[in-house]
Design a protein around this motif. Structure first.
Motif, PDB file in Angstrom:
ATOM      1  N   PRO A  40       0.822  -1.214   0.000  1.00 26.28           N
ATOM      2  CA  PRO A  40       0.000   0.000   0.000  1.00 26.28           C
ATOM      3  C   PRO A  40       0.857   1.265   0.000  1.00 26.28           C
ATOM      4  N   ARG A  41       0.464   2.218  -0.818  1.00 24.67           N
ATOM      5  CA  ARG A  41       1.104   3.527  -0.775  1.00 24.67           C
ATOM      6  C   ARG A  41       0.690   4.247   0.517  1.00 24.67           C
ATOM      7  N   THR A  42       1.610   4.958   1.091  1.00 23.99           N
ATOM      8  CA  THR A  42       1.310   5.721   2.295  1.00 23.99           C
ATOM      9  C   THR A  42       0.517   6.967   1.930  1.00 23.99           C
ATOM     10  N   ARG A  43      -0.568   7.181   2.657  1.00 28.17           N
ATOM     11  CA  ARG A  43      -1.339   8.412   2.530  1.00 28.17           C
ATOM     12  C   ARG A  43      -1.133   9.214   3.807  1.00 28.17           C
ATOM     13  N   ALA A  44      -0.905  10.514   3.670  1.00 25.85           N
ATOM     14  CA  ALA A  44      -0.655  11.333   4.853  1.00 25.85           C
ATOM     15  C   ALA A  44      -1.157  12.753   4.618  1.00 25.85           C
ATOM     16  N   SER A  45      -1.606  13.372   5.689  1.00 28.23           N
ATOM     17  CA  SER A  45      -2.022  14.763   5.664  1.00 28.23           C
ATOM     18  C   SER A  45      -1.340  15.464   6.826  1.00 28.23           C
ATOM     19  N   SER A  46      -0.486  16.412   6.520  1.00 25.76           N
ATOM     20  CA  SER A  46       0.297  17.104   7.542  1.00 25.76           C
ATOM     21  C   SER A  46      -0.209  18.518   7.747  1.00 25.76           C
ATOM     22  N   ALA A  47      -0.047  19.021   8.953  1.00 25.90           N
ATOM     23  CA  ALA A  47      -0.469  20.381   9.268  1.00 25.90           C
ATOM     24  C   ALA A  47       0.462  20.949  10.324  1.00 25.90           C
ATOM     25  N   ALA A  48       0.476  22.266  10.438  1.00 31.86           N
ATOM     26  CA  ALA A  48       1.333  22.943  11.403  1.00 31.86           C
ATOM     27  C   ALA A  48       0.544  24.050  12.085  1.00 31.86           C
ATOM     28  N   GLY A  49       0.991  24.421  13.299  1.00 30.94           N
ATOM     29  CA  GLY A  49       0.349  25.503  14.028  1.00 30.94           C
ATOM     30  C   GLY A  49      -1.042  25.122  14.501  1.00 30.94           C
ATOM     31  N   LEU A  70      -6.363  17.812  19.253  1.00 31.30           N
ATOM     32  CA  LEU A  70      -5.245  17.807  20.182  1.00 31.30           C
ATOM     33  C   LEU A  70      -5.413  18.907  21.219  1.00 31.30           C
ATOM     34  N   ARG A  71      -5.023  18.613  22.442  1.00 32.19           N
ATOM     35  CA  ARG A  71      -4.829  19.622  23.477  1.00 32.19           C
ATOM     36  C   ARG A  71      -3.365  19.552  23.881  1.00 32.19           C
ATOM     37  N   LEU A  72      -2.681  20.660  23.784  1.00 32.10           N
ATOM     38  CA  LEU A  72      -1.257  20.684  24.104  1.00 32.10           C
ATOM     39  C   LEU A  72      -1.007  21.564  25.321  1.00 32.10           C
ATOM     40  N   PRO A  73       0.077  21.337  26.028  1.00 34.46           N
ATOM     41  CA  PRO A  73       0.359  22.119  27.242  1.00 34.46           C
ATOM     42  C   PRO A  73       0.510  23.598  26.935  1.00 34.46           C
ATOM     43  N   ASP A  74       0.211  24.433  27.912  1.00 35.26           N
ATOM     44  CA  ASP A  74       0.434  25.870  27.762  1.00 35.26           C
ATOM     45  C   ASP A  74       1.896  26.125  27.428  1.00 35.26           C
ATOM     46  N   GLY A  75       2.116  26.998  26.475  1.00 32.58           N
ATOM     47  CA  GLY A  75       3.475  27.322  26.075  1.00 32.58           C
ATOM     48  C   GLY A  75       4.018  26.474  24.956  1.00 32.58           C
ATOM     49  N   ALA A  76       3.237  25.500  24.471  1.00 30.68           N
ATOM     50  CA  ALA A  76       3.697  24.658  23.365  1.00 30.68           C
ATOM     51  C   ALA A  76       3.789  25.470  22.078  1.00 30.68           C
ATOM     52  N   THR A  77       4.874  25.326  21.360  1.00 35.08           N
ATOM     53  CA  THR A  77       5.079  26.027  20.093  1.00 35.08           C
ATOM     54  C   THR A  77       5.546  25.023  19.043  1.00 35.08           C
ATOM     55  N   ASP A  78       5.692  25.493  17.812  1.00 39.07           N
ATOM     56  CA  ASP A  78       6.194  24.658  16.706  1.00 39.07           C
ATOM     57  C   ASP A  78       5.400  23.358  16.595  1.00 39.07           C
ATOM     58  N   VAL A  79       4.084  23.474  16.702  1.00 38.64           N
ATOM     59  CA  VAL A  79       3.224  22.290  16.691  1.00 38.64           C
ATOM     60  C   VAL A  79       3.076  21.758  15.268  1.00 38.64           C
ATOM     61  N   ARG A  80       3.283  20.462  15.105  1.00 38.96           N
ATOM     62  CA  ARG A  80       3.074  19.782  13.832  1.00 38.96           C
ATOM     63  C   ARG A  80       2.341  18.467  14.082  1.00 38.96           C
ATOM     64  N   SER A  81       1.487  18.095  13.158  1.00 38.89           N
ATOM     65  CA  SER A  81       0.819  16.806  13.265  1.00 38.89           C
ATOM     66  C   SER A  81       0.690  16.196  11.881  1.00 38.89           C
TER      67      SER A  81
END
Length: 384
Positions: A57-66, A143-154
């Motif tokens: 199977p080919r990998t399918r992915a959807s990336s996002a930032a911030g 997602l819920r990230l801790p206070d002060g989290a930066t450079d978020v990517r998923s």
């Protein structure tokens, strides 16, 4: 004191490896395997002599930032979610959306792993958080990230249900050190185009003499029904989401004892090595990578030992590597990073937590490292 398991015999270890790898669904093949031209198998009716064609199977992915990375919906089932951020590691959580219009699942803690990356520009391991979790076919996540989290990517990743690609593979099983079978990158489905950015290798290969070996766990699911798909997800997450250009480990081992070739090292030597026997630099211990070989056991080993098959494969692989390189598996050495001169006293066979502030390779696995070193030394003596 950790329980010391009896030293394994050569026959038992190699027999376990053979039995485990013989059961692999996508047979292990050589590192020189390449993707077949479209239609090759159907035009000829059969692959060329000495080869076979596999559908992967080919990998399918959807990336996002911030901010966009914290509420993701996809048009394909998500099998894995990869997340990274900079900041406090504790306090993150995720909830999955399993069906359109259905109520989301409960929030669950998102355990953050530790930093890796190529030597020379790795993130601060104290504040760099990474996590890859199984999503079970969800169609979205929050997602819920801790206070002060930066450079978020998923990244939403599917390595199971995408359209297949045909890969031509040698029919014979490759072996390292004349006795240890493994799955090549092509056999587990590595898409080599992911190593490149703008036409050049994102992280070009570099090779150094082997000094130490480090054991990891991937902190993923146990009793994994499709470990090759998990390896492809780790590859996507490391190479693309984290922008490392490749998978971070030299080798991975699943619960059935199958050994997977990790970081690309060329096609002219033993996996993880060049033709002269130097080890390719991978990205498993930030700041201490070059000359340090990393082996990751799939799953979570916080409260349980690896399976007997995985333990036997790990023992045999470490024995093959230390014997081939002339290293004492029970030695205590001073590692010297050939890139930046940083030094660190460490056991020849260490755990990830010996290098950085992390729980890896899990409390249970870490406690068994003295017995592992002794078993590797005993097997080395038998193999002489």
């Amino acid at each position: 004191m950790p329980h010391h398991t009896p030293a394994v015999s050569r026959r038992a270890v190699i027999g376990t490896i053979g039995a485990a790898t013989a059961a692999v669904a996508v047979a292990p093949l050589s590192a020189a395997a390449a993707e077949a031209p479209a239609g090759q198998a159907s035009q000829s009716g059969r692959p060329p002599a000495g080869q076979r064609v596999a559908d992967i199977p080919r990998t399918r992915a959807s990336s996002a930032a911030g901010e966009a990375a914290t509420a993701v919906r996809t048009s394909f089932p998500i099998e894995y979610v990869g997340v990274s951020w900079t900041g406090p590691k504790r306090g993150a959580s995720i909830r999955l959306h399993q069906a359109e219009g259905a109520a989301p699942a409960d929030w669950q803690p998102l355990a953050a792993g530790c930093a890796g990356g190529p030597d020379g520009h790795e993130a601060d391991p104290a504040t760099a958080a990474t996590a890859l979790i199984a999503a079970g076919g969800a169609l979205g996540f929050d997602l819920r990230l801790p206070d002060g989290a930066t450079d978020v990517r998923s990244a939403a990743i599917d390595t199971v249900g995408g359209p297949s690609r045909q890969v031509t593979l040698p029919a014979t099983t490759p072996m390292m050190f004349g006795r240890i079978e493994y799955l090549s990158r092509a056999a587990w489905g590595a898409d080599e185009s992911k190593r490149f950015k703008n036409g050049v290798e994102n992280t070009p290969t570099a090779y150094y003499p082997l000094q130490t070996l480090t054991v990891h766990h991937t902190d993923g699911v146990n009793a994994d029904p499709d470990p090759a798909a998990t390896v492809r997800a780790i590859y996507e997450y490391h190479a693309i989401t984290l922008d490392w250009g490749d998978i971070g480990y030299h080798f991975l081992i699943d619960e059935a004892g199958r050994i997977y070739e990790g970081r690309y090292s060329g096609t002219d030597g033993v996996p993880a090595h060049d033709s002269t026997g130097k080890v390719v630099t991978a990205f498993h211990t930030a700041g201490f990578n070059s000359g340090n070989l990393g082996i990751a056991l799939l799953g979570t080993l916080v409260d349980q030992q690896p399976t007997d098959a995985a333990r036997a494969s790990l023992t045999a692989l470490l024995a093959g590597l230390t014997l081939w390189h002339g290293l004492d598996p029970e030695a205590h050495v001073t590692f010297v990073n050939p890139v930046n001169g940083v030094t660190k006293p460490v056991d020849m066979i260490s755990g990830h937590r010996d290098w950085l502030a992390t729980d890896c390779p899990g409390a249970t696995m870490y406690a068994s490292l003295p017995a592992l070193r002794a078993d590797v030394a005993a097997l080395d003596n038998l193999l002489h």
